[in-house]
Write a protein that holds these residues in place. Sequence first.
Motif, mmCIF file in Angstrom:
data_model
loop_
_atom_site.group_PDB
_atom_site.id
_atom_site.type_symbol
_atom_site.label_atom_id
_atom_site.label_comp_id
_atom_site.label_asym_id
_atom_site.label_seq_id
_atom_site.Cartn_x
_atom_site.Cartn_y
_atom_site.Cartn_z
ATOM 1 N N UNK A 1 -42.211 -7.897 -12.278
ATOM 2 C CA UNK A 1 -41.830 -8.728 -11.136
ATOM 3 C C UNK A 1 -40.528 -9.480 -11.415
ATOM 4 N N UNK A 2 -40.337 -9.917 -12.651
ATOM 5 C CA UNK A 2 -39.079 -10.582 -13.011
ATOM 6 C C UNK A 2 -37.898 -9.637 -12.841
ATOM 7 N N UNK A 3 -38.049 -8.422 -13.320
ATOM 8 C CA UNK A 3 -36.970 -7.440 -13.193
ATOM 9 C C UNK A 3 -36.624 -7.210 -11.726
ATOM 10 N N UNK A 4 -37.654 -7.119 -10.895
ATOM 11 C CA UNK A 4 -37.422 -6.864 -9.471
ATOM 12 C C UNK A 4 -36.723 -8.043 -8.806
ATOM 13 N N UNK A 5 -37.158 -9.267 -9.102
ATOM 14 C CA UNK A 5 -36.550 -10.421 -8.443
ATOM 15 C C UNK A 5 -35.114 -10.642 -8.910
ATOM 16 N N UNK A 6 -34.839 -10.352 -10.173
ATOM 17 C CA UNK A 6 -33.454 -10.470 -10.627
ATOM 18 C C UNK A 6 -32.581 -9.379 -10.019
ATOM 19 N N UNK A 7 -33.153 -8.198 -9.763
ATOM 20 C CA UNK A 7 -32.413 -7.156 -9.051
ATOM 21 C C UNK A 7 -32.145 -7.591 -7.613
ATOM 22 N N UNK A 8 -33.142 -8.246 -7.006
ATOM 23 C CA UNK A 8 -32.938 -8.786 -5.659
ATOM 24 C C UNK A 8 -31.805 -9.810 -5.657
ATOM 25 N N UNK A 9 -31.781 -10.652 -6.687
ATOM 26 C CA UNK A 9 -30.704 -11.633 -6.799
ATOM 27 C C UNK A 9 -29.355 -10.936 -6.921
ATOM 28 N N UNK A 10 -29.306 -9.868 -7.697
ATOM 29 C CA UNK A 10 -28.054 -9.112 -7.856
ATOM 30 C C UNK A 10 -27.593 -8.557 -6.501
ATOM 31 N N UNK A 11 -28.561 -8.039 -5.725
ATOM 32 C CA UNK A 11 -28.244 -7.498 -4.402
ATOM 33 C C UNK A 11 -27.708 -8.581 -3.481
ATOM 34 N N UNK A 12 -28.366 -9.739 -3.493
ATOM 35 C CA UNK A 12 -27.905 -10.838 -2.659
ATOM 36 C C UNK A 12 -26.516 -11.321 -3.080
ATOM 37 N N UNK A 13 -26.295 -11.415 -4.381
ATOM 38 C CA UNK A 13 -25.005 -11.896 -4.883
ATOM 39 C C UNK A 13 -23.878 -10.947 -4.488
ATOM 40 N N UNK A 14 -24.160 -9.653 -4.505
ATOM 41 C CA UNK A 14 -23.133 -8.659 -4.148
ATOM 42 C C UNK A 14 -22.796 -8.747 -2.673
ATOM 43 N N UNK A 15 -23.752 -9.274 -1.879
ATOM 44 C CA UNK A 15 -23.549 -9.334 -0.430
ATOM 45 C C UNK A 15 -22.956 -10.668 0.029
ATOM 46 N N UNK A 16 -22.667 -11.576 -0.908
ATOM 47 C CA UNK A 16 -22.096 -12.861 -0.524
ATOM 48 C C UNK A 16 -20.669 -12.660 -0.008
ATOM 49 N N UNK A 17 -20.385 -13.081 1.223
ATOM 50 C CA UNK A 17 -19.044 -12.857 1.778
ATOM 51 C C UNK A 17 -18.020 -13.831 1.199
ATOM 52 N N UNK A 18 -16.794 -13.441 1.282
ATOM 53 C CA UNK A 18 -15.718 -14.351 0.902
ATOM 54 C C UNK A 18 -15.676 -15.504 1.903
#
Length: 198
Positions: free
Chosen positions: A174-191
């Motif tokens: 579950x930790x691996x999955x939530x940190x992957x979710x965080x990575x996905x969200x971070x990549x989608x942060x707009x300028x």
Amino acid sequence: MPTKPWSRGPWTVGASRTTELYRERGFDQTTTAEIAARAGVNERTFFRHFPDKREVLFDGQAAVRAALVEAVAESPDGLRPFEILLCAFRKAGRILEENRPFSEPRLEVIAVTPALRERELAKAASLTEALTQALRQRDVDDRLAGLAAQTGWAVFHQAVQAWIDDPSHSLDAHLSRTFEDLRTLSAAVPSTKACPGS
């Protein structure tokens, strides 16, 4: 020889019996005399271990905090802040997994008790500050250390809840999955330049 209540840290006979009592009667309705009786000790002995009945459920915080700070300090060189935190949360997660019989009902009791939720927030703030300081010791910029610690703790908290809800997967998974979710969200942060009016 019988196990001494609370003699080996938070997840002992006394703490587990207290959690059972909270679930049966409700936290607010449970007295320290009842807690002591359930654990097989007197009230004086109870108060030698805990300042009040709330702290029974938070006795493990010191162990988790120490494990997290130590893991941050011992993480390999060259890791980014979130990678350091993932290493640390995996270590703390093993403590929770080893003590699931206490961890799960503890979270249930806290979730339905406003006074305990307030205490949980205060403990979380203290723990987040400890993580922030530990990251600063790793030469992470002050501003980034605080943001990483707060975000990382939110991710850890979500992973723990997911593990409680879905025990078919390990907390590590579950930790691996939530940190992957965080990575996905971070990549989608707009300028910020893309926002109207900026």
